[in-house]
Design a protein around this motif. Structure first.
Motif, PDB file in Angstrom:
ATOM      1  N   LEU A   1    -107.286 -41.695  48.123  1.00 54.61           N
ATOM      2  CA  LEU A   1    -106.175 -42.540  48.572  1.00 54.61           C
ATOM      3  C   LEU A   1    -105.972 -43.726  47.633  1.00 54.61           C
ATOM      4  O   LEU A   1    -104.837 -44.117  47.327  1.00 54.61           O
ATOM      5  CB  LEU A   1    -106.441 -43.034  49.993  1.00 54.61           C
ATOM      6  CG  LEU A   1    -106.352 -41.986  51.106  1.00 54.61           C
ATOM      7  CD1 LEU A   1    -106.814 -42.578  52.427  1.00 54.61           C
ATOM      8  CD2 LEU A   1    -104.928 -41.445  51.234  1.00 54.61           C
ATOM      9  N   LEU A   2    -107.069 -44.299  47.174  1.00 50.67           N
ATOM     10  CA  LEU A   2    -106.990 -45.400  46.217  1.00 50.67           C
ATOM     11  C   LEU A   2    -106.290 -44.952  44.944  1.00 50.67           C
ATOM     12  O   LEU A   2    -105.408 -45.641  44.412  1.00 50.67           O
ATOM     13  CB  LEU A   2    -108.407 -45.890  45.911  1.00 50.67           C
ATOM     14  CG  LEU A   2    -108.570 -46.933  44.799  1.00 50.67           C
ATOM     15  CD1 LEU A   2    -107.877 -48.236  45.178  1.00 50.67           C
ATOM     16  CD2 LEU A   2    -110.052 -47.169  44.516  1.00 50.67           C
ATOM     17  N   LEU A   3    -106.649 -43.781  44.458  1.00 53.57           N
ATOM     18  CA  LEU A   3    -106.069 -43.245  43.229  1.00 53.57           C
ATOM     19  C   LEU A   3    -104.608 -42.865  43.424  1.00 53.57           C
ATOM     20  O   LEU A   3    -103.765 -43.091  42.536  1.00 53.57           O
ATOM     21  CB  LEU A   3    -106.890 -42.034  42.781  1.00 53.57           C
ATOM     22  CG  LEU A   3    -106.599 -41.431  41.415  1.00 53.57           C
ATOM     23  CD1 LEU A   3    -106.686 -42.484  40.322  1.00 53.57           C
ATOM     24  CD2 LEU A   3    -107.577 -40.295  41.142  1.00 53.57           C
ATOM     25  N   ALA A   4    -104.279 -42.310  44.589  1.00 55.02           N
ATOM     26  CA  ALA A   4    -102.886 -41.958  44.858  1.00 55.02           C
ATOM     27  C   ALA A   4    -102.003 -43.199  44.909  1.00 55.02           C
ATOM     28  O   ALA A   4    -100.826 -43.156  44.545  1.00 55.02           O
ATOM     29  CB  ALA A   4    -102.797 -41.201  46.181  1.00 55.02           C
ATOM     30  N   ARG A   5    -102.567 -44.301  45.351  1.00 53.51           N
ATOM     31  CA  ARG A   5    -101.801 -45.544  45.435  1.00 53.51           C
ATOM     32  C   ARG A   5    -101.534 -46.132  44.059  1.00 53.51           C
ATOM     33  O   ARG A   5    -100.435 -46.625  43.787  1.00 53.51           O
ATOM     34  CB  ARG A   5    -102.550 -46.557  46.299  1.00 53.51           C
ATOM     35  CG  ARG A   5    -101.924 -47.948  46.316  1.00 53.51           C
ATOM     36  CD  ARG A   5    -102.698 -48.935  47.176  1.00 53.51           C
ATOM     37  NE  ARG A   5    -102.483 -48.696  48.588  1.00 53.51           N
ATOM     38  CZ  ARG A   5    -102.890 -49.529  49.558  1.00 53.51           C
ATOM     39  NH1 ARG A   5    -103.563 -50.627  49.236  1.00 53.51           N
ATOM     40  NH2 ARG A   5    -102.665 -49.255  50.825  1.00 53.51           N
ATOM     41  N   HIS A   6    -102.514 -46.101  43.152  1.00 55.05           N
ATOM     42  CA  HIS A   6    -102.397 -46.831  41.888  1.00 55.05           C
ATOM     43  C   HIS A   6    -102.322 -45.959  40.639  1.00 55.05           C
ATOM     44  O   HIS A   6    -101.902 -46.442  39.583  1.00 55.05           O
ATOM     45  CB  HIS A   6    -103.575 -47.799  41.743  1.00 55.05           C
ATOM     46  CG  HIS A   6    -103.634 -48.822  42.829  1.00 55.05           C
ATOM     47  ND1 HIS A   6    -102.724 -49.849  42.933  1.00 55.05           N
ATOM     48  CD2 HIS A   6    -104.489 -48.962  43.884  1.00 55.05           C
ATOM     49  CE1 HIS A   6    -103.014 -50.593  43.988  1.00 55.05           C
ATOM     50  NE2 HIS A   6    -104.079 -50.078  44.577  1.00 55.05           N
ATOM     51  N   GLY A   7    -102.760 -44.705  40.710  1.00 57.04           N
ATOM     52  CA  GLY A   7    -102.700 -43.837  39.550  1.00 57.04           C
ATOM     53  C   GLY A   7    -103.452 -44.385  38.362  1.00 57.04           C
ATOM     54  O   GLY A   7    -104.491 -45.045  38.496  1.00 57.04           O
ATOM     55  N   SER A   8    -102.930 -44.161  37.184  1.00 55.85           N
ATOM     56  CA  SER A   8    -103.597 -44.595  35.952  1.00 55.85           C
ATOM     57  C   SER A   8    -103.606 -46.102  35.782  1.00 55.85           C
ATOM     58  O   SER A   8    -104.305 -46.622  34.911  1.00 55.85           O
ATOM     59  CB  SER A   8    -102.931 -43.949  34.734  1.00 55.85           C
ATOM     60  OG  SER A   8    -103.236 -42.574  34.685  1.00 55.85           O
ATOM     61  N   ALA A   9    -102.851 -46.816  36.624  1.00 55.42           N
ATOM     62  CA  ALA A   9    -102.827 -48.274  36.561  1.00 55.42           C
ATOM     63  C   ALA A   9    -103.947 -48.902  37.381  1.00 55.42           C
ATOM     64  O   ALA A   9    -104.007 -50.132  37.495  1.00 55.42           O
ATOM     65  CB  ALA A   9    -101.479 -48.794  37.054  1.00 55.42           C
ATOM     66  N   LEU A  10    -104.828 -48.096  37.925  1.00 57.40           N
ATOM     67  CA  LEU A  10    -105.929 -48.598  38.755  1.00 57.40           C
ATOM     68  C   LEU A  10    -106.741 -49.655  38.021  1.00 57.40           C
ATOM     69  O   LEU A  10    -107.121 -49.477  36.868  1.00 57.40           O
ATOM     70  CB  LEU A  10    -106.841 -47.429  39.149  1.00 57.40           C
ATOM     71  CG  LEU A  10    -108.070 -47.781  40.005  1.00 57.40           C
ATOM     72  CD1 LEU A  10    -107.640 -48.217  41.398  1.00 57.40           C
ATOM     73  CD2 LEU A  10    -109.020 -46.578  40.082  1.00 57.40           C
ATOM     74  N   THR A  11    -107.040 -50.749  38.721  1.00 62.68           N
ATOM     75  CA  THR A  11    -107.864 -51.818  38.162  1.00 62.68           C
ATOM     76  C   THR A  11    -109.052 -52.083  39.081  1.00 62.68           C
ATOM     77  O   THR A  11    -109.085 -51.638  40.228  1.00 62.68           O
ATOM     78  CB  THR A  11    -107.065 -53.122  38.021  1.00 62.68           C
ATOM     79  OG1 THR A  11    -106.723 -53.603  39.335  1.00 62.68           O
ATOM     80  CG2 THR A  11    -105.797 -52.911  37.207  1.00 62.68           C
TER      81      THR A  11
END
Length: 358
Positions: free
Chosen positions: A77-87
């Motif tokens: 879910l965290l990855l689906a929310r932010h994708g490659s922009a994850l910080t």
């Protein structure tokens, strides 16, 4: 030498496994392995044999995933929310929103690394200091790493980069390396890479002289001799904790390599080796599921996996791993877009505007 920073999809017949089936296979395989291995967690092979003979299917009356599955859903879910922009800030905020700042508990089944992280966050510590606890080397990141490989299909280096961002809140050193090895291996398998390339992809993203790399190489080198050889190659006899990332990841890859990615055999080998059996079987299941697809998972095993019960993470209750697979593979036509930020990444980033929430 061919670079494995980005692995092109392997050409295949019309009836071969497709990218969405691989995604479903990876995450459903994780949950199935978790549920199969849970009863054998912390047991020795001799204890497993004395109680069940050889485990060949579910031995629990009501099989379900443990914290491994629920934390994988969390990371998905965290990855689906932010994708490659994850910080790191995104990951830390999610820990607070979905875990640390909630009143629900007592987070039954949570590992030592997760409990240590939770305590640090509630004390006001921030990442990466939040990962400074006694169990930063645990397999708690490896168990939730598969979604990153699904998202970054064919891009092991990107999968390893993203999982390290997530892991910086809870893990350090070998704990991070274990997660990176799993994420990279799943990413390679998602592109249809053969088992040898999957293993090489995992090794390529961790330091060559790390404990994780040494254990992984030893396990794979003896994999053709079977589970006893794999276990003997990496398990530290007499050490009480079974959640060591280098050990658990090596056992999982050893089972995967020994069976050439056959789903049933890889997962059962991981289960019957004991130790942290839910995690080793979950990782083996994710690798084999990505390799062979959801159709390779025995139907009765797959049918037993329902939505998460929220036993460990109440905020994850009701989410199904197959829903996470859909979130991370929204458009098959964009799935194999070249480069680190193709059409597919744009789709996932757009999902952030719609507030993907548990």
């Amino acid at each position: 030498m061919v670079s494995i920073a980005c692995i092109s999809p392997v050409p295949a017949p019309d009836d071969a496994v497709g990218p969405r089936d691989r995604a479903r296979g990876a995450l459903l395989g994780l949950a199935v392995g978790d549920a199969l291995g849970a009863p054998a967690e912390n047991m020795r092979p001799s204890e497993i044999r004395a109680r069940w003979g050889r485990i060949t299917g579910y031995v629990a009356e009501h099989p379900c995933g443990t914290d491994d599955t629920e934390y994988a859903i969390f990371s998905g879910l965290l990855l689906a929310r932010h994708g490659s922009a994850l910080t790191v800030a995104h990951a830390e905020a999610a820990w607070h929103q979905w875990i640390a700042d909630r009143d629900e508990g007592p987070f039954r089944g949570a590992g030592f690394s997760e409990r240590g992280t939770l305590e640090n966050l509630r004390r006001g510590l921030v990442a990466p200091i939040s990962a400074q606890h006694r169990h930063a080397w645990s397999d708690g990141l490896a168990m939730r790493a598969a979604p990153f490989g699904v998202f970054a299909a064919g891009r092991p280096a990107e999968a390893a980069r993203l999982v390290a961002v997530d892991g910086s809140v809870s893990h350090d050193g070998e704990g991070i390396y274990g997660g990176q090895a799993v994420a990279a291996g799943v990413a390679a398998a998602m592109a249809g890479a053969p088992a040898g390339v999957v293993v090489a992809s995992a090794l390529a993203v961790v330091p060559d002289d790390s404990w994780t790399a040494r254990c992984l190489r030893r396990a794979v080198a003896v994999a053709h001799h079977g589970e006893r050889a794999v276990r003997s190659a990496v398990v530290i006899g007499g050490y009480p904790w079974t959640d060591l990332a280098p050990e658990a990841v090596a056992l999982a890859f050893g089972a995967y390599a020994a069976t050439d990615g056959d789903f049933t055999e890889a997962v059962l080998m991981a289960v019957n080796m004991g130790r942290d059996a839910d995690t080793t079987a979950a990782v083996a299941g994710a690798l084999a599921g990505a390799t062979r697809g959801a159709s390779a998972i025995p139907p009765d095993w797959a049918a037993a996996i329902g939505p998460a019960r929220g036993t460990c993470l109440p905020s994850m209750k009701g989410h199904h791993v197959l829903d996470i697979a859909e979130l991370l593979t929204p458009d098959e036509s964009a799935k194999w877009a070249p480069g680190p930020a193709g059409v597919r990444d744009s789709y996932v980033l757009a999902a952030d505007e719609e507030e993907v929430r548990p």
